[in-house]
Design a protein around this motif. Sequence first.
Motif, PDB file in Angstrom:
ATOM      1  N   ASN A   1     -94.710  81.252  24.017  1.00 43.63           N
ATOM      2  CA  ASN A   1     -93.441  80.541  23.914  1.00 43.63           C
ATOM      3  C   ASN A   1     -92.525  81.025  22.802  1.00 43.63           C
TER       4      ASN A   1
ATOM      5  N   ASP B   1     -89.367  78.327  21.727  1.00 47.40           N
ATOM      6  CA  ASP B   1     -89.415  77.558  22.978  1.00 47.40           C
ATOM      7  C   ASP B   1     -88.940  78.370  24.184  1.00 47.40           C
TER       8      ASP B   1
ATOM      9  N   GLN C   1     -90.045  80.715  27.773  1.00 45.62           N
ATOM     10  CA  GLN C   1     -90.933  80.548  28.916  1.00 45.62           C
ATOM     11  C   GLN C   1     -92.025  81.612  28.896  1.00 45.62           C
TER      12      GLN C   1
ATOM     13  N   THR D   1     -92.215  86.005  30.491  1.00 47.26           N
ATOM     14  CA  THR D   1     -90.812  86.263  30.803  1.00 47.26           C
ATOM     15  C   THR D   1     -90.258  87.342  29.888  1.00 47.26           C
TER      16      THR D   1
END
Length: 682
Positions: free
Chosen positions: A165, A224, A226, A229
């Motif tokens: 994250n 924060d 994903q 990704t």
Amino acid sequence: MNRPSRRQVLVLGLLSCLACNEGTPDGQGEVDAGLLPDGGSIATDTQAPSAPEAPVASAVSASQLSLTWTPGTDNVGVTGYRVERCQGAGCLDFALVGTVTSPPFADTGLPASTAFGYRVLAFDAAGNTSAASATARATTLASGGGGGANATVAGATSLPFPTLNHLTVEWAFSGDANANGVVTVRYRPSGTLPWREAMPLRRIAAGSNEGFSWTARHSGSVFDLQPGTSYELELTLTDPDGGTTTRTATATTRPVPVPMANAPIKAVTPATFASVAAGAQPGDILLLGAGTYPGFDWSRSGTEGKPVVVRGGSGVVINGAINLFTQAWVHLEGLTVNGRIRFNGSRHVVIQRCTVNASSTFAGDGIVTYARAENAYIADNVVTGLTQWAEASLGVNGDNLGEGIAVTGPGHVILHNRVTGFRDGISLLEDDEAVDQYSIDILNNDLSGNADDGIEADFCSHNCRIVRNRLTHNFIALSSQPGLGGPTYFIRNAIYNAVHLAFKPYRGSTGDVLLHNTVVKNGDAFGVYAGRPVAGLYTRNNLFLGGAGGTFNGYSSGTGRVLHVPDLVVESSSLDHDGLGSTTGTFTGRLGGTTFSSLQALRTSTTEQHAVQVDLTAFSTAVAYPTAPMTLSPTPDLRIRADSAAANAGQPLANINEGFAGLAPDLGAFEAGEALPLYGPR
């Protein structure tokens, strides 16, 4: 060295000839590019080189910029590079400015204090040209000496050890003697259009402490994101004295670890475990049947995408220690372990949904590595220790035992665990045992009854992220003893009844960042009694509440001051927009050498110009003051009222508190009215 064959020499010669448009020796005839003189045939080279990567532009002087890049590749060979330039901030009108056979490229005769953009294209002997590289931007230095010692000289950028994250971003530099260089960050998922702002990187001066040293750099995190990704980042270094430049980079967050698709499942019993384990192959799932198993040493690694999985379920109990040394891509799932799990020196280990009950036979530890490991994923476990919540247990010399979860090395993710009854709940290693402790996430854990530190982020080199944890009934909630330059982030942690300290930036800690934490504790609301300098401390939007104090196993909780950090190095620190209060009804404290006895005095004499005064009525439900810290009371709800003094009193922080509902962010760990995060196992 192998010599080229006559046929290879002829091919290369013909391609070179075609590239210069000379079909025959006299330049008038035509050559059939499909035929060789001996009657064989070749294919015309039509494949373009790959685009050059990672171009970096930097200022050399008021009239010169330097450009370098990672070379492109080609099926035959790259013969040169076209360098194109445009002028002006954000410019896109590129024109050819030069051609070179290899990097770097020096661009001279430029006007001072002017922004330029550059891109690079590779070409081969056949005339094929690559796509353009990403754009690199830089600004020439101001006239009059090239900026001198105050100008920034940009060094290398890196994004080491992405987690699921978060991304760590570092940009080395030299110069900038007056310390006014700033790096701003924008990011977006690769291939999408809108950029999002992240927090600026923290400027880290070179330094040393406790046998460790670090270099000058701008460093920070993008929060924060994903999992799994790819992200594009745009980093802009701005220095009014010279050295302003922009770089782009890409990095990919790690995916949530899962077994191989359609993995073979091998049924195991206590009687067959040893033989099946000895033959485990990458991708296998060993499914343990109900029964009691002895501890074991594991020595079979998986590979990326094909982890070896040891999976338990109802009725599976392991009595003893699991030792997993110098292995890679191994998952331990759903096991009940009466003992310890140790993964010294391993990489990409997953320990999830396990129940670990510590034993004095194994030093009272739960899940640990005492040698450098990388990229562990420790999630959704219940880890229970042997330490009782009693006054005699408190402190480093108290009657306590064991580390709940302990790691060293980079890239670890420790999230959604419940850890109770240890000396330290979750900890990094200390002193000469600490190795490469950076890019570590400690998220959404539920910690209680730990008799020294709830979370011990000691000897973090940089970018340890302690975010959204709940800490109830711990002697010290959060420790950074010391931070090694930083940043070490403590964000949105909810802390109730930290008996001695909420935060411990001791042993000369440098670079701690405290954002949006909520603290309700006995004694001083935010007290630090380090006895050594506390440098580079940055706090915003926290909520600290204290009251009448006491002494517990020889340790004072303070007298009810709202803010007491006498060892603060004021010149390198910044505290503001914090909510402070004491049930004593007083508002006193000390920040560095400055004492205060009212909110107005704090605002006018320190950096806390936007501080607010709060009390227990700030919370939406009744929160009892922890008068008797050794009493295990229920965990309170620390969300605030929307009409309290803590509401709308914060500072907006990119990538940290976007989406706030009111005129400004609320103070503390939660926005008023929002749902509580999930703490502990999911």
